[in-house]
Design a protein around this motif. Structure first.
Motif, PDB file in Angstrom:
ATOM      1  N   ALA A 353      37.685 -40.579  39.900  1.00 32.08           N
ATOM      2  CA  ALA A 353      39.039 -40.538  39.329  1.00 32.08           C
ATOM      3  C   ALA A 353      38.969 -40.446  37.813  1.00 32.08           C
ATOM      4  O   ALA A 353      37.954 -40.747  37.188  1.00 32.08           O
ATOM      5  CB  ALA A 353      39.807 -41.787  39.746  1.00 32.08           C
ATOM      6  N   TRP A 354      40.102 -40.035  37.220  1.00 35.01           N
ATOM      7  CA  TRP A 354      40.200 -40.050  35.759  1.00 35.01           C
ATOM      8  C   TRP A 354      41.526 -40.680  35.371  1.00 35.01           C
ATOM      9  O   TRP A 354      42.464 -40.752  36.155  1.00 35.01           O
ATOM     10  CB  TRP A 354      40.069 -38.648  35.179  1.00 35.01           C
ATOM     11  CG  TRP A 354      41.283 -37.756  35.320  1.00 35.01           C
ATOM     12  CD1 TRP A 354      41.682 -37.069  36.425  1.00 35.01           C
ATOM     13  CD2 TRP A 354      42.248 -37.455  34.289  1.00 35.01           C
ATOM     14  NE1 TRP A 354      42.833 -36.360  36.164  1.00 35.01           N
ATOM     15  CE2 TRP A 354      43.194 -36.565  34.869  1.00 35.01           C
ATOM     16  CE3 TRP A 354      42.408 -37.836  32.963  1.00 35.01           C
ATOM     17  CZ2 TRP A 354      44.275 -36.066  34.144  1.00 35.01           C
ATOM     18  CZ3 TRP A 354      43.481 -37.335  32.234  1.00 35.01           C
ATOM     19  CH2 TRP A 354      44.397 -36.464  32.832  1.00 35.01           C
ATOM     20  N   GLY A 355      41.572 -41.166  34.133  1.00 35.55           N
ATOM     21  CA  GLY A 355      42.799 -41.786  33.658  1.00 35.55           C
ATOM     22  C   GLY A 355      42.740 -42.010  32.160  1.00 35.55           C
ATOM     23  O   GLY A 355      41.676 -41.933  31.537  1.00 35.55           O
ATOM     24  N   ASN A 358      41.546 -46.011  30.962  1.00 37.01           N
ATOM     25  CA  ASN A 358      41.392 -46.771  32.199  1.00 37.01           C
ATOM     26  C   ASN A 358      39.901 -46.904  32.501  1.00 37.01           C
ATOM     27  O   ASN A 358      39.260 -45.958  32.966  1.00 37.01           O
ATOM     28  CB  ASN A 358      42.119 -46.065  33.345  1.00 37.01           C
ATOM     29  CG  ASN A 358      42.123 -46.881  34.629  1.00 37.01           C
ATOM     30  OD1 ASN A 358      41.334 -47.803  34.800  1.00 37.01           O
ATOM     31  ND2 ASN A 358      43.032 -46.543  35.538  1.00 37.01           N
ATOM     32  N   ARG A 359      39.340 -48.090  32.249  1.00 35.38           N
ATOM     33  CA  ARG A 359      37.898 -48.287  32.410  1.00 35.38           C
ATOM     34  C   ARG A 359      37.462 -48.427  33.866  1.00 35.38           C
ATOM     35  O   ARG A 359      36.270 -48.521  34.128  1.00 35.38           O
ATOM     36  CB  ARG A 359      37.448 -49.514  31.608  1.00 35.38           C
ATOM     37  CG  ARG A 359      37.342 -49.251  30.118  1.00 35.38           C
ATOM     38  CD  ARG A 359      36.760 -50.445  29.370  1.00 35.38           C
ATOM     39  NE  ARG A 359      36.439 -50.105  27.991  1.00 35.38           N
ATOM     40  CZ  ARG A 359      37.298 -50.100  26.992  1.00 35.38           C
ATOM     41  NH1 ARG A 359      38.568 -50.426  27.229  1.00 35.38           N
ATOM     42  NH2 ARG A 359      36.929 -49.766  25.777  1.00 35.38           N
ATOM     43  N   THR A 360      38.399 -48.444  34.791  1.00 35.90           N
ATOM     44  CA  THR A 360      38.002 -48.489  36.197  1.00 35.90           C
ATOM     45  C   THR A 360      37.765 -47.085  36.756  1.00 35.90           C
ATOM     46  O   THR A 360      37.343 -46.949  37.911  1.00 35.90           O
ATOM     47  CB  THR A 360      39.057 -49.202  37.054  1.00 35.90           C
ATOM     48  OG1 THR A 360      40.249 -48.399  37.130  1.00 35.90           O
ATOM     49  CG2 THR A 360      39.386 -50.581  36.489  1.00 35.90           C
ATOM     50  N   THR A 361      38.037 -46.054  35.972  1.00 38.36           N
ATOM     51  CA  THR A 361      37.828 -44.680  36.420  1.00 38.36           C
ATOM     52  C   THR A 361      36.453 -44.182  35.978  1.00 38.36           C
ATOM     53  O   THR A 361      35.878 -44.658  34.993  1.00 38.36           O
ATOM     54  CB  THR A 361      38.894 -43.734  35.844  1.00 38.36           C
ATOM     55  OG1 THR A 361      38.812 -43.739  34.400  1.00 38.36           O
ATOM     56  CG2 THR A 361      40.291 -44.159  36.270  1.00 38.36           C
ATOM     57  N   PRO A 410      46.087 -38.027  36.834  1.00 36.57           N
ATOM     58  CA  PRO A 410      45.441 -39.231  36.296  1.00 36.57           C
ATOM     59  C   PRO A 410      45.939 -40.470  37.024  1.00 36.57           C
ATOM     60  O   PRO A 410      47.101 -40.541  37.431  1.00 36.57           O
ATOM     61  CB  PRO A 410      45.876 -39.230  34.826  1.00 36.57           C
ATOM     62  CG  PRO A 410      47.143 -38.449  34.791  1.00 36.57           C
ATOM     63  CD  PRO A 410      46.993 -37.404  35.848  1.00 36.57           C
ATOM     64  N   THR A 411      45.051 -41.424  37.196  1.00 39.77           N
ATOM     65  CA  THR A 411      45.456 -42.653  37.886  1.00 39.77           C
ATOM     66  C   THR A 411      45.771 -43.744  36.883  1.00 39.77           C
ATOM     67  O   THR A 411      45.108 -43.865  35.850  1.00 39.77           O
ATOM     68  CB  THR A 411      44.352 -43.140  38.851  1.00 39.77           C
ATOM     69  OG1 THR A 411      44.816 -44.288  39.541  1.00 39.77           O
ATOM     70  CG2 THR A 411      43.064 -43.486  38.110  1.00 39.77           C
ATOM     71  N   GLU A 412      46.806 -44.497  37.180  1.00 40.94           N
ATOM     72  CA  GLU A 412      47.160 -45.652  36.361  1.00 40.94           C
ATOM     73  C   GLU A 412      46.800 -46.954  37.065  1.00 40.94           C
ATOM     74  O   GLU A 412      47.040 -48.039  36.540  1.00 40.94           O
ATOM     75  CB  GLU A 412      48.661 -45.624  36.047  1.00 40.94           C
ATOM     76  CG  GLU A 412      49.089 -44.401  35.230  1.00 40.94           C
ATOM     77  CD  GLU A 412      50.578 -44.393  34.944  1.00 40.94           C
ATOM     78  OE1 GLU A 412      51.266 -45.334  35.416  1.00 40.94           O
ATOM     79  OE2 GLU A 412      51.047 -43.469  34.264  1.00 40.94           O
TER      80      GLU A 412
END
Length: 478
Positions: A353-355, A358-361, A410-412
């Motif tokens: 994923a990308w965002g 967002n450090r979880t991506t 992009p994921t939030e």
């Protein structure tokens, strides 16, 4: 204090002292062999280490007297140097993995722009990174510097120039002479073993002040440009960020920095390790790579339109990362141990994923001005060969831009919740790498065959070792 005056030269002397040239005054590198000779003479260098990274990123090469080096003597290594595993073994041949039947010579060609001192040596010593060519002078396509150069040439042909900034995490550990025993953190200046949960702790950094002073001193003397240093989440886990620049120059710096850190740590009676997962239950070590691309003529960041909005190139670069990086993961997570880091709930992305911020991506877009718009690849581990990791991530971005690959939205959200979207082990990653036909556009077939053959050989070596887990849970239960 009594001042001292310099004795006058004898009247019979006709010698004059030549002023050091501007090139000789440089900390690092020369542009001609004459400048290199001046540089070495000005420092009284006695020996030269001619080194090159092997497939694992381990320095290989030869040492020689300075007088022989400046005569531009021919240097060679056997081709088998690039056909052995991290444990020094030689895998069986397969259809795509072959040895030179004569184990012929490959030539070391010093890149004198990389010339620098070796500051931890007691005798005046210098080092130079070498390129690898065959006996006819043609670049050997499966050697790491040439793998990265091939990618950079593709960018240049498109009128682009990539800019990168690596961030390298590593652990300091107490000396461990028996590999059967787990690693443990070293004692700091307080005399106590540092514990985890020290992310961004200044006192955690201060525990190793004298070592860090040596790291900065050694780096400065080699012209390595450290930007910042922080304490990371794990016990005695540190991170050093390098200033952004040309990918080949930054790969060289990471290559030399790893060597520098190990030497500095040994001076203080401890180890520095770039293993992706050196300690059970603790955070793994990454090599995050920030990337942008500029127009080669104008220097304009092609990820931004003239009005400051994100460009089509920006989105297709991310699309390429999402599509191709998981398939090239074997180049960024090269060992069995690397996949222990890529596990859920361990502050490491296990997705594609990308965002935005967002450090979880896996692919994070930091907050920045349009001129500094970039994409951070958070998947590579610190055990990766920097030349190959950069080649893989930039190759994925190039494929995305040239093939107009569209990204997802992009994921939030917290992207690490749910299934793992990456290969879960080395063999799966190698098979995925081999199976992507588009990689023949960016990687030479000799490299793909060589790399995959070595990785399979390393896996077979690993499988010969019986782990404590097997003895604990299988010994009396099955």
């Amino acid at each position: 204090m009594t001042s001292k005056t310099k004795p006058a030269k004898p009247a019979t002397s006709t010698r004059t002292r030549r002023k050091p040239s501007a090139a000789a005054a440089r900390i690092r590198g020369a542009s001609t062999w004459r400048e290199a000779a001046d540089w070495l003479r000005a420092r009284g260098i006695e020996d030269i280490e001619c080194i090159t990274p092997d497939i694992a990123g381990v320095p290989r090469g030869k040492m020689m007297p300075t007088s022989k080096f400046v005569s531009e003597t021919s240097l060679s290594l056997p081709s088998a140097v690039f056909r052995h595993t991290i444990s020094g073994e030689y895998p069986e041949e397969t259809e795509n993995f072959r040895y030179d039947p004569h184990d012929g010579d490959l030539k070391l060609v010093p890149d004198i722009s990389t010339l620098s001192v070796v500051p931890w040596e007691s005798d005046p010593t210098a080092q130079v990174i070498c390129d690898i060519v065959n006996t006819s002078g043609t670049a050997v396509p499966y050697t790491p510097r040439n793998v990265l150069r091939r990618i950079l040439d593709l960018y240049a042909e498109s009128g682009w120039k990539p800019i990168v900034a690596p961030e390298i995490e590593f652990y300091l550990v107490a000396k461990n002479n028996d590999p059967d025993y787990p690693l443990r953190p070293p004692q700091g200046r307080s005399g106590r073993t540092i514990v985890g949960g020290q992310s961004y702790s200044i006192s955690g950094v201060n525990e190793f002040d004298e070592l860090i002073d040596d790291i900065y001193d050694f780096s400065e003397k080699q012209g390595l440009e450290i930007d910042t240093l922080i304490h990371e989440e794990g016990p005695a886990q540190l991170e050093i960020n390098l200033r952004h620049g040309d990918p080949l120059e930054l790969a060289d710096q990471v290559f030399l920095f790893k060597r520098t850190l190990r030497e500095a740590a040994l001076k203080h009676d401890m180890y520095a390790t770039f293993m992706a997962k050196p300690m059970q239950g603790q955070a793994g070590s990454a090599m995050h790579i920030h990337q942008s691309v500029v127009d080669a003529k104008t220097g304009h960041n092609i990820f931004s339109n003239t009005d400051g909005s994100p460009s089509e190139h920006f989105f297709s670069f991310i699309g390429g990362m999402q599509h191709y990086v998981p398939k090239a993961l074997a180049m960024m997570a090269p060992y069995v141990n690397s996949y222990r880091r890529l596990s859920p709930d361990m502050a490491c992305p296990v997705n594609n994923a990308w965002g935005y911020d967002n450090r979880t991506t896996a692919f994070r877009v930091p907050t920045s001005e349009p001129a500094a718009r970039r994409v951070e690849n958070r998947l590579p581990s610190s055990d990766a060969n920097p030349y190959l990791a950069l080649a893989a991530t930039l190759g994925a971005g190039w494929l995305g831009m040239t093939h107009s690959v569209l990204p997802s939205n992009p994921t939030e959200k917290t992207a690490n919740e749910g299934a793992v979207d990456l290969p879960r082990g080395l063999l799966e990653a190698v098979a995925t790498f081999e199976g992507e036909s588009a990689f023949t556009e960016v990687f030479d077939p000799d490299f793909i065959g060589t790399y995959c053959g070595l990785k399979r050989g390393e896996f077979e070596t690993f499988m010969q070792v019986i782990s404590p887990w097997e003895r604990e849970f299988l010994l009396l239960s099955v």
